[in-house]
Enzyme design. Sequence first.
Site, PDB file in Angstrom:
ATOM      1  CG  ASP A 137      -1.913   1.105   1.286  1.00  0.00           C
ATOM      2  OD1 ASP A 137      -1.736   2.108   0.554  1.00  0.00           O
ATOM      3  OD2 ASP A 137      -2.888   0.997   2.057  1.00  0.00           O
ATOM      4  CB  THR A 150      -8.372   4.888 -16.635  1.00  0.00           C
ATOM      5  OG1 THR A 150      -8.574   6.238 -16.194  1.00  0.00           O
ATOM      6  CG2 THR A 150      -7.169   4.834 -17.571  1.00  0.00           C
ATOM      7  CG  ASN A 208       0.233   4.550 -12.527  1.00  0.00           C
ATOM      8  OD1 ASN A 208      -0.256   5.486 -13.154  1.00  0.00           O
ATOM      9  ND2 ASN A 208      -0.481   3.491 -12.165  1.00  0.00           N
ATOM     10  CE1 TYR A 253       5.042  21.959 -18.452  1.00  0.00           C
ATOM     11  CE2 TYR A 253       4.069  20.152 -19.684  1.00  0.00           C
ATOM     12  CZ  TYR A 253       5.180  20.805 -19.197  1.00  0.00           C
ATOM     13  OH  TYR A 253       6.432  20.304 -19.448  1.00  0.00           O
TER      14      TYR A 253
END
Length: 261
Positions: A65, A191, A92, A148
């Site tokens: 975790d 996703t 990620n 950005y």
Amino acid sequence: MDLSLRDRHALVTGASAGIGRATALALAAQGATISPLARSGDKLAALCEELRAAGAPAAHPLVADLEDHEGLAAAVEGHLAAHGPVQVLVNNAGGPPGGPLLEAELSQFRQALDRLLFAPHLILQRVLPGMQEAGYGRIVNVISTSVYEPIPGLGVSNTTRGATAAWAKTISRELPPGITINNVLPGFTDTERLTTLAAGKAKRQGQTSEDVFSAWLGTVPEGRLARPDEPAGVIAFLCSPAGAYIRGQSLAVDGGRLHKI
């Protein structure tokens, strides 16, 4: 162009779904041994079979975790002792829930930083000696285009993703030659995370999820969502020998949505 990762060992966090899963498969296709990290042992066991079928000579599940730093440190150290040093690290993880920044609780910032900044730092410190020994290292952080251009309604995510990008740029000046760190900034990608964000935004604004997706796609010149394998392919390139001279960069994979030059 040398894209082969044969004889390299890659650790990919958040590997059980989405871009993390696609990245693990992309690195496997280039011949890397893969250690996918996630909380679900069952999902990792199934993924490891796919990784071997995709070309990985070996795949070693790592159940941990990212928010449990003590447990994470012990798990990574034990994994390295059992399966050898890592030369490729892909950081990620799923982002925090959406919502206005002014309504965010401090606990939300702490949780996001635990997962998106402190965990990558902890893991990097433990895998870096193996990279130095090999004279080869690739670190790629999967962040967001909000680095950005902050995305409305993702206040905590915008803030913490920016912190991760600043961390990576600083680290890029400290790493020795042959070891690079870069960021990949996915745009709207198909996703489970994006579906959840769309549902949350629709609820807050009294819309349908279809309305939210339509508005998002109206800002993307390519006119569609990215497939997870598309940012994963960019990550695989940055991890390869061909990406050796790219260092400290944040590369958007967004279908042209950003307005910045």
